[in-house]
Design an enzyme around this catalytic site. Structure first.
Site, mmCIF file in Angstrom:
data_model
loop_
_atom_site.group_PDB
_atom_site.id
_atom_site.type_symbol
_atom_site.label_atom_id
_atom_site.label_comp_id
_atom_site.label_asym_id
_atom_site.label_seq_id
_atom_site.Cartn_x
_atom_site.Cartn_y
_atom_site.Cartn_z
ATOM 1 N N HIS A 109 4.551 0.199 -2.471
ATOM 2 C CA HIS A 109 4.536 1.350 -1.568
ATOM 3 C C HIS A 109 3.145 1.960 -1.542
ATOM 4 O O HIS A 109 2.484 2.002 -2.588
ATOM 5 C CB HIS A 109 5.562 2.408 -2.011
ATOM 6 C CG HIS A 109 5.928 3.350 -0.910
ATOM 7 N ND1 HIS A 109 5.193 4.479 -0.637
ATOM 8 C CD2 HIS A 109 6.904 3.282 0.018
ATOM 9 C CE1 HIS A 109 5.724 5.087 0.402
ATOM 10 N NE2 HIS A 109 6.762 4.372 0.826
ATOM 11 N N PHE A 138 9.066 -4.674 -2.019
ATOM 12 C CA PHE A 138 8.356 -4.183 -3.212
ATOM 13 C C PHE A 138 7.049 -3.512 -2.800
ATOM 14 O O PHE A 138 6.409 -3.919 -1.839
ATOM 15 C CB PHE A 138 8.046 -5.343 -4.175
ATOM 16 C CG PHE A 138 9.272 -5.826 -4.890
ATOM 17 C CD1 PHE A 138 9.679 -5.210 -6.074
ATOM 18 C CD2 PHE A 138 10.031 -6.858 -4.363
ATOM 19 C CE1 PHE A 138 10.833 -5.638 -6.723
ATOM 20 C CE2 PHE A 138 11.178 -7.288 -5.012
ATOM 21 C CZ PHE A 138 11.582 -6.676 -6.197
ATOM 22 N N HIS A 179 6.749 -2.546 7.095
ATOM 23 C CA HIS A 179 7.399 -1.222 7.203
ATOM 24 C C HIS A 179 8.916 -1.463 7.216
ATOM 25 O O HIS A 179 9.447 -2.104 6.311
ATOM 26 C CB HIS A 179 6.840 -0.539 8.457
ATOM 27 C CG HIS A 179 7.200 0.891 8.658
ATOM 28 N ND1 HIS A 179 7.777 1.674 7.701
ATOM 29 C CD2 HIS A 179 7.047 1.714 9.758
ATOM 30 C CE1 HIS A 179 7.966 2.900 8.180
ATOM 31 N NE2 HIS A 179 7.534 2.945 9.435
ATOM 32 N N MET A 239 8.782 -9.079 -0.298
ATOM 33 C CA MET A 239 9.314 -8.044 0.597
ATOM 34 C C MET A 239 10.272 -7.106 -0.135
ATOM 35 O O MET A 239 11.108 -7.554 -0.922
ATOM 36 C CB MET A 239 10.005 -8.714 1.787
ATOM 37 C CG MET A 239 9.012 -9.421 2.682
ATOM 38 S SD MET A 239 7.915 -8.211 3.444
ATOM 39 C CE MET A 239 6.346 -9.017 3.353
ATOM 40 N N ASP A 277 13.829 -0.488 0.763
ATOM 41 C CA ASP A 277 14.296 -1.610 1.578
ATOM 42 C C ASP A 277 14.927 -2.726 0.741
ATOM 43 O O ASP A 277 15.713 -3.517 1.259
ATOM 44 C CB ASP A 277 13.140 -2.168 2.413
ATOM 45 C CG ASP A 277 12.743 -1.194 3.498
ATOM 46 O OD1 ASP A 277 13.652 -0.585 4.087
ATOM 47 O OD2 ASP A 277 11.539 -1.019 3.744
ATOM 48 N N LYS A 308 3.161 -11.628 -0.459
ATOM 49 C CA LYS A 308 3.715 -10.278 -0.602
ATOM 50 C C LYS A 308 5.230 -10.411 -0.709
ATOM 51 O O LYS A 308 5.862 -11.028 0.156
ATOM 52 C CB LYS A 308 3.381 -9.428 0.627
ATOM 53 C CG LYS A 308 1.943 -8.892 0.624
ATOM 54 C CD LYS A 308 1.844 -7.557 -0.099
ATOM 55 C CE LYS A 308 0.432 -7.140 -0.424
ATOM 56 N NZ LYS A 308 -0.357 -6.767 0.715
HETATM 57 N N1 CMC Z 1 4.197 -8.167 -3.411
HETATM 58 C C1 CMC Z 1 3.167 -8.640 -4.134
HETATM 59 N N2 CMC Z 1 2.073 -7.906 -4.388
HETATM 60 C C2 CMC Z 1 2.031 -6.669 -3.896
HETATM 61 C C3 CMC Z 1 3.065 -6.120 -3.158
HETATM 62 C C4 CMC Z 1 4.190 -6.917 -2.914
HETATM 63 N N3 CMC Z 1 5.203 -6.448 -2.194
HETATM 64 N N4 CMC Z 1 2.753 -4.862 -2.807
HETATM 65 C C5 CMC Z 1 1.552 -4.624 -3.307
HETATM 66 N N5 CMC Z 1 1.100 -5.709 -3.971
HETATM 67 C C6 CMC Z 1 -0.164 -5.846 -4.659
HETATM 68 C C7 CMC Z 1 -1.250 -6.214 -3.659
HETATM 69 O O1 CMC Z 1 -1.374 -7.611 -3.498
HETATM 70 C C8 CMC Z 1 -2.470 -5.591 -4.302
HETATM 71 O O2 CMC Z 1 -2.893 -6.425 -5.338
HETATM 72 P P1 CMC Z 1 -4.465 -6.664 -5.620
HETATM 73 O O3 CMC Z 1 -5.015 -5.295 -5.953
HETATM 74 O O4 CMC Z 1 -4.468 -7.642 -6.738
HETATM 75 O O5 CMC Z 1 -5.017 -7.214 -4.333
HETATM 76 C C9 CMC Z 1 -1.910 -4.316 -4.942
HETATM 77 O O6 CMC Z 1 -0.543 -4.576 -5.181
HETATM 78 C C10 CMC Z 1 -2.055 -3.088 -4.041
HETATM 79 O O7 CMC Z 1 -1.386 -3.381 -2.826
HETATM 80 P P2 CMC Z 1 -1.887 -3.008 -1.375
HETATM 81 O O8 CMC Z 1 -1.615 -4.163 -0.445
HETATM 82 O O9 CMC Z 1 -3.279 -2.487 -1.415
HETATM 83 O O10 CMC Z 1 -0.907 -1.844 -1.039
HETATM 84 P P3 CMC Z 1 -0.779 -1.098 0.345
HETATM 85 O O11 CMC Z 1 -0.641 0.316 0.024
HETATM 86 O O12 CMC Z 1 -1.861 -1.490 1.291
HETATM 87 O O13 CMC Z 1 0.561 -1.711 0.926
HETATM 88 C C11 CMC Z 1 2.809 -2.104 1.306
HETATM 89 C C12 CMC Z 1 1.778 -1.121 0.777
HETATM 90 C C13 CMC Z 1 4.161 -1.424 1.314
HETATM 91 C C14 CMC Z 1 2.452 -2.528 2.737
HETATM 92 C C15 CMC Z 1 2.832 -3.350 0.374
HETATM 93 O O14 CMC Z 1 3.245 -2.946 -0.905
HETATM 94 C C16 CMC Z 1 3.703 -4.453 0.916
HETATM 95 O O15 CMC Z 1 3.250 -5.260 1.723
HETATM 96 N N6 CMC Z 1 4.997 -4.511 0.491
HETATM 97 C C17 CMC Z 1 5.930 -5.474 1.027
HETATM 98 C C18 CMC Z 1 6.528 -4.982 2.327
HETATM 99 C C19 CMC Z 1 7.470 -3.842 2.107
HETATM 100 O O16 CMC Z 1 8.341 -3.880 1.258
HETATM 101 N N7 CMC Z 1 7.366 -2.796 2.953
HETATM 102 C C20 CMC Z 1 8.239 -1.616 2.904
HETATM 103 C C21 CMC Z 1 7.455 -0.394 2.593
HETATM 104 S S1 CMC Z 1 8.344 1.049 2.090
HETATM 105 C C22 CMC Z 1 9.686 1.401 3.092
HETATM 106 C C23 CMC Z 1 9.499 1.247 4.544
HETATM 107 O O17 CMC Z 1 8.504 1.628 5.135
HETATM 108 O O18 CMC Z 1 10.434 0.736 5.137
#
Ligand code: CMC
Length: 395
Positions: free
Chosen positions: A277, A275, A230, A273, A335, A271
């Site tokens: 959403h 990237f 987050h 960071m 972010d 993951k």
């Molecule tokens: N890097 C690499 N792969 C990713 C990323 C990433 N940052 N985000 C999503 N994916 C991939 C993930 O591995 C999955 O692939 P597969 O289907 O092959 O397993 C696919 O994309 C779907 O991702 P998910 O994990 O099911 O997505 P989610 O909705 O559960 O998670 C998230 C959303 C924001 C937690 C995740 O994208 C993430 O961990 N991002 C990095 C942390 C980040 O930047 N957080 C800030 C969020 S937005 C602003 C805020 O709240 O501050």
């Protein structure tokens, strides 16, 4: 008994409540009817804070009163200052990071607030304004404590002539920022102010839904925001770029060395960071706004106050973004440019997420008040996956 609905891991796609504060969809982010690009271009953070907390765009007179109230409430009570001074060893040996110290400081503010047990709309608004006014002072004093300098303006909480954003920068460093720096931080605060049922806001609503109080709900929300999935991502995004830079060197920017670093990260299923959403699948509307502002800051003066050549970091970030999009079809979230932008300004990385708090308290406060005004306990179900029924006494 209510019917049980289908299970969705992480509550993905579940509508878990109603709100009049914010709408998030694939093409727009809207605060009380106003689109985010419109607000970023034409409003100030104080105007947006009023909009979120009170519900409408302020008149000139309302805005003047609101700003005066914030300025009058900036100074911290003695026990919070005492706590910040005692936190130095914890911060230096990193058993506590700034988000932890901020969380405790907000909790202490609650212990001292004469309205703390009153959940009426009037008391909630008074408390929200006090917390909003004081969070930048907590961050500023904390940074002074870390740097071993005297607290900046501890009697007043800053310079009454400075905006929320400019005063935050002043309190952290002791120097008054340029108009351009102040405006860039102001816009970042507008972008960060509200985002419907993100994890920290949902946390605050769950806590408020038990009829617990605003300071408690905000304390929980700060803990939720700290996580790298987050708000903590703005710090982690910058740390990741530093790792890449350390690996490829300045001369490696724009070369296949960066692709190789990324390929290794993909192979390790890391993951990246800043990237991705949960809601936005075609890009976060906030990211390009902040990227453009931060980049223009970096391009204008390639030496930031911390002494780093700033533009190269944006060039590296842009290469990383392109690889993510080409290889994974994943866009940056807000972010990612935030990390780059704050880094360009020489803001210490561990304060990026606390600065997010200095803005998001407005969204949290609006949601806590909305929950209190039309409450029903938030209490979902689980799908049990434990052992089948068994008896304690062996047969
Ligand atoms: N890097 C690499 N792969 C990713 C990323 C990433 N940052 N985000 C999503 N994916 C991939 C993930 O591995 C999955 O692939 P597969 O289907 O092959 O397993 C696919 O994309 C779907 O991702 P998910 O994990 O099911 O997505 P989610 O909705 O559960 O998670 C998230 C959303 C924001 C937690 C995740 O994208 C993430 O961990 N991002 C990095 C942390 C980040 O930047 N957080 C800030 C969020 S937005 C602003 C805020 O709240 O501050």
């Amino acid at each position: 008994m209510a019917e049980s609905a289908a299970f969705a891991k992480g509550l993905e796609g579940v509508i878990a409540g109603e709100t009049a504060i914010c709408a998030v969809n694939q093409t727009q982010l809207i605060y009380r009817g106003y689109e985010i690009a419109d607000l970023a271009e034409h409003a100030t953070f104080e105007e947006v804070a009023f909009l979120l907390l009170v519900g409408h765009k302020p008149s000139a007179e309302e805005l003047r009163f609101f700003k005066d109230e914030l300025i009058a409430n900036r100074a911290l009570p003695g026990p919070v200052i005492d706590f910040l001074l005692t936190a130095r060893p914890m911060l230096l040996d990193k058993s506590a990071v700034p988000m932890d110290v901020l969380r405790t400081a907000v909790s202490i503010l609650g212990n001292l607030d004469k309205d703390s047990q009153d959940n009426s709309p009037e008391a909630n608004l008074r408390k929200a304004k006090r917390i909003l006014a004081k969070v930048p002072t907590i961050i500023g004093h904390m940074q002074n404590v870390i740097d071993g300098r005297d607290l900046v303006a501890h009697e007043t909480g800053g310079d009454a002539k400075l905006s929320h954003a400019a005063n935050l920068l002043y309190l952290m460093s002791g120097s008054r920022p340029s108009d351009q720096f102040a405006r860039v931080v102001d816009v970042s605060l507008i972008l960060y102010a509200e985002h419907d049922f993100n994890a920290s806001t949902f946390t605050s609503r769950v806590i408020a839904g038990t009829l617990s109080d605003m300071h408690g709900a905000m304390t929980g929300a700060i803990a939720a925001l700290k996580g790298p999935l987050h708000g903590g991502a703005n710090e982690m995004a910058m740390e990741m770029l530093k790792d890449i830079m350390a690996d490829v060197g300045e001369a490696g920017i724009g070369t296949p060395k960066v692709d190789a670093w990324m390929e290794r990260a993909f192979a390790e299923k890391r993951k990246l960071m800043g990237f991705g959403h949960r809601v936005y699948k075609n890009g976060d509307h906030r990211a390009p706004i902040l990227h453009a502002l931060g980049r223009s800051l970096a391009a204008k003066d390639t030496t930031n106050p911390g002494g780093h050549a700033a533009l190269k970091w944006f060039q590296l970030g842009e290469q990383v973004q392109k690889i993510m999009l080409d290889k994974k079809n994943i866009h940056p979230n807000v972010d990612f440019p935030c990390g780059l932008t704050y880094f360009t300004m020489g803001i210490p990385v561990p304060q990026y997420t606390p600065i997010f708090v200095a803005s998001r308290v407005t969204g949290w406060a609006a949601h806590i008040a909305e929950q209190h005004a039309n409450n029903r306990l938030i209490r979902p179900l689980t799908a049990y996956t434990g052992p089948a029924l068994r008896t304690w006494k062996e047969a």
